[in-house]
Write a protein that holds these residues in place. Sequence first.
Motif, PDB file in Angstrom:
ATOM      1  N   THR A 168       0.809  -1.224   0.000  1.00 60.60           N
ATOM      2  CA  THR A 168       0.000   0.000   0.000  1.00 60.60           C
ATOM      3  C   THR A 168       0.838   1.269   0.000  1.00 60.60           C
ATOM      4  O   THR A 168       0.570   2.198  -0.744  1.00 60.60           O
ATOM      5  CB  THR A 168      -0.946   0.007   1.224  1.00 60.60           C
ATOM      6  OG1 THR A 168      -1.708  -1.197   1.200  1.00 60.60           O
ATOM      7  CG2 THR A 168      -1.872   1.195   1.200  1.00 60.60           C
ATOM      8  N   ASP A 169       1.865   1.326   0.845  1.00 60.53           N
ATOM      9  CA  ASP A 169       2.654   2.555   0.951  1.00 60.53           C
ATOM     10  C   ASP A 169       3.890   2.570   0.055  1.00 60.53           C
ATOM     11  O   ASP A 169       4.677   3.504   0.101  1.00 60.53           O
ATOM     12  CB  ASP A 169       3.037   2.831   2.400  1.00 60.53           C
ATOM     13  CG  ASP A 169       3.827   1.687   3.030  1.00 60.53           C
ATOM     14  OD1 ASP A 169       4.133   0.703   2.339  1.00 60.53           O
ATOM     15  OD2 ASP A 169       4.117   1.789   4.231  1.00 60.53           O
ATOM     16  N   ASN A 170       4.060   1.533  -0.778  1.00 63.60           N
ATOM     17  CA  ASN A 170       5.145   1.460  -1.762  1.00 63.60           C
ATOM     18  C   ASN A 170       6.536   1.624  -1.140  1.00 63.60           C
ATOM     19  O   ASN A 170       7.400   2.296  -1.692  1.00 63.60           O
ATOM     20  CB  ASN A 170       4.913   2.499  -2.861  1.00 63.60           C
ATOM     21  CG  ASN A 170       5.711   2.200  -4.108  1.00 63.60           C
ATOM     22  OD1 ASN A 170       5.963   1.041  -4.429  1.00 63.60           O
ATOM     23  ND2 ASN A 170       6.118   3.231  -4.819  1.00 63.60           N
ATOM     24  N   PRO A 192       5.714  -5.896   1.703  1.00 64.51           N
ATOM     25  CA  PRO A 192       4.305  -6.221   1.461  1.00 64.51           C
ATOM     26  C   PRO A 192       3.470  -6.020   2.716  1.00 64.51           C
ATOM     27  O   PRO A 192       3.961  -6.163   3.828  1.00 64.51           O
ATOM     28  CB  PRO A 192       4.351  -7.696   1.056  1.00 64.51           C
ATOM     29  CG  PRO A 192       5.602  -8.229   1.659  1.00 64.51           C
ATOM     30  CD  PRO A 192       6.573  -7.088   1.685  1.00 64.51           C
ATOM     31  N   ASP A 193       2.191  -5.684   2.513  1.00 59.85           N
ATOM     32  CA  ASP A 193       1.294  -5.462   3.650  1.00 59.85           C
ATOM     33  C   ASP A 193       1.154  -6.730   4.494  1.00 59.85           C
ATOM     34  O   ASP A 193       1.172  -6.668   5.720  1.00 59.85           O
ATOM     35  CB  ASP A 193      -0.078  -5.006   3.174  1.00 59.85           C
ATOM     36  CG  ASP A 193      -0.017  -3.640   2.494  1.00 59.85           C
ATOM     37  OD1 ASP A 193       1.018  -2.963   2.585  1.00 59.85           O
ATOM     38  OD2 ASP A 193      -1.023  -3.274   1.877  1.00 59.85           O
ATOM     39  N   ASP A 219       5.016  -5.759   6.297  1.00 64.73           N
ATOM     40  CA  ASP A 219       5.232  -4.376   6.716  1.00 64.73           C
ATOM     41  C   ASP A 219       4.440  -4.107   7.997  1.00 64.73           C
ATOM     42  O   ASP A 219       3.227  -4.250   8.009  1.00 64.73           O
ATOM     43  CB  ASP A 219       4.739  -3.447   5.602  1.00 64.73           C
ATOM     44  CG  ASP A 219       5.089  -1.986   5.823  1.00 64.73           C
ATOM     45  OD1 ASP A 219       5.602  -1.647   6.901  1.00 64.73           O
ATOM     46  OD2 ASP A 219       4.839  -1.198   4.906  1.00 64.73           O
ATOM     47  N   PRO A 220       5.091  -3.716   9.072  1.00 66.85           N
ATOM     48  CA  PRO A 220       4.361  -3.439  10.314  1.00 66.85           C
ATOM     49  C   PRO A 220       3.593  -2.119  10.281  1.00 66.85           C
ATOM     50  O   PRO A 220       2.804  -1.829  11.156  1.00 66.85           O
ATOM     51  CB  PRO A 220       5.466  -3.395  11.370  1.00 66.85           C
ATOM     52  CG  PRO A 220       6.691  -2.997  10.628  1.00 66.85           C
ATOM     53  CD  PRO A 220       6.531  -3.565   9.244  1.00 66.85           C
ATOM     54  N   ASP A 221       3.823  -1.294   9.233  1.00 65.52           N
ATOM     55  CA  ASP A 221       3.155   0.007   9.114  1.00 65.52           C
ATOM     56  C   ASP A 221       2.720   0.190   7.658  1.00 65.52           C
ATOM     57  O   ASP A 221       3.368   0.882   6.886  1.00 65.52           O
ATOM     58  CB  ASP A 221       4.107   1.114   9.548  1.00 65.52           C
ATOM     59  CG  ASP A 221       3.485   2.494   9.481  1.00 65.52           C
ATOM     60  OD1 ASP A 221       2.254   2.602   9.351  1.00 65.52           O
ATOM     61  OD2 ASP A 221       4.239   3.482   9.536  1.00 65.52           O
ATOM     62  N   ASP A 222       1.600  -0.432   7.276  1.00 68.09           N
ATOM     63  CA  ASP A 222       1.155  -0.466   5.878  1.00 68.09           C
ATOM     64  C   ASP A 222       0.933   0.904   5.250  1.00 68.09           C
ATOM     65  O   ASP A 222       1.137   1.084   4.058  1.00 68.09           O
ATOM     66  CB  ASP A 222      -0.147  -1.271   5.736  1.00 68.09           C
ATOM     67  CG  ASP A 222       0.051  -2.732   6.072  1.00 68.09           C
ATOM     68  OD1 ASP A 222       1.201  -3.202   6.078  1.00 68.09           O
ATOM     69  OD2 ASP A 222      -0.956  -3.407   6.324  1.00 68.09           O
ATOM     70  N   ASP A 223       0.488   1.887   6.018  1.00 70.29           N
ATOM     71  CA  ASP A 223       0.208   3.193   5.425  1.00 70.29           C
ATOM     72  C   ASP A 223       1.338   4.198   5.642  1.00 70.29           C
ATOM     73  O   ASP A 223       1.231   5.355   5.277  1.00 70.29           O
ATOM     74  CB  ASP A 223      -1.119   3.756   5.919  1.00 70.29           C
ATOM     75  CG  ASP A 223      -1.175   3.867   7.432  1.00 70.29           C
ATOM     76  OD1 ASP A 223      -0.171   3.582   8.110  1.00 70.29           O
ATOM     77  OD2 ASP A 223      -2.234   4.245   7.942  1.00 70.29           O
ATOM     78  N   ASN A 224       2.421   3.746   6.262  1.00 68.99           N
ATOM     79  CA  ASN A 224       3.634   4.549   6.452  1.00 68.99           C
ATOM     80  C   ASN A 224       3.365   5.864   7.183  1.00 68.99           C
ATOM     81  O   ASN A 224       3.928   6.895   6.855  1.00 68.99           O
ATOM     82  CB  ASN A 224       4.309   4.807   5.102  1.00 68.99           C
ATOM     83  CG  ASN A 224       5.790   5.030   5.239  1.00 68.99           C
ATOM     84  OD1 ASN A 224       6.391   4.656   6.242  1.00 68.99           O
ATOM     85  ND2 ASN A 224       6.403   5.631   4.247  1.00 68.99           N
ATOM     86  N   ASP A 225       2.503   5.814   8.203  1.00 68.27           N
ATOM     87  CA  ASP A 225       2.207   7.017   8.990  1.00 68.27           C
ATOM     88  C   ASP A 225       3.008   7.080  10.279  1.00 68.27           C
ATOM     89  O   ASP A 225       2.822   7.973  11.094  1.00 68.27           O
ATOM     90  CB  ASP A 225       0.716   7.114   9.294  1.00 68.27           C
ATOM     91  CG  ASP A 225       0.215   5.993  10.187  1.00 68.27           C
ATOM     92  OD1 ASP A 225       0.998   5.052  10.476  1.00 68.27           O
ATOM     93  OD2 ASP A 225      -0.959   6.029  10.585  1.00 68.27           O
ATOM     94  N   GLY A 226       3.904   6.106  10.468  1.00 68.91           N
ATOM     95  CA  GLY A 226       4.735   6.100  11.661  1.00 68.91           C
ATOM     96  C   GLY A 226       4.110   5.409  12.858  1.00 68.91           C
ATOM     97  O   GLY A 226       4.694   5.352  13.931  1.00 68.91           O
ATOM     98  N   VAL A 227       2.889   4.883  12.676  1.00 65.06           N
ATOM     99  CA  VAL A 227       2.194   4.173  13.751  1.00 65.06           C
ATOM    100  C   VAL A 227       2.007   2.736  13.300  1.00 65.06           C
ATOM    101  O   VAL A 227       1.515   2.485  12.202  1.00 65.06           O
ATOM    102  CB  VAL A 227       0.811   4.816  14.037  1.00 65.06           C
ATOM    103  CG1 VAL A 227       0.093   4.066  15.147  1.00 65.06           C
ATOM    104  CG2 VAL A 227       0.979   6.274  14.395  1.00 65.06           C
TER     105      VAL A 227
END
Length: 102
Positions: A30-32, A36-37, A51-59
Amino acid sequence: MTLRAFNLALEEGYTLVRKHIIAINGYTDTDNDGFPDTCDAGCLATGLAADPDDDNDGVLDGRIFFLSTRMRASILTVMALVTMPIPTTIMMELLIRQTTSL
């Protein structure tokens, strides 16, 4: 080339390889960011990890709902305690001024 520049180039290379593996296997990223998600056994066999943070928002993903709920509750509390009483107070003050000026 400095060690820092070399490490950055190496990490960029790893990211490109991960993105290629993700693309050819049809995994979702999702966040490239090259992770992988989700990652099943086949994905893990390629050397990737989820990926522990799929949307790459730092959370981290598992905490997003908790934080979003908490943030929503905070916003509602602020609105209830601050925003709503102010117009009421102003309105009451205007009514008092109009009544006493008559």
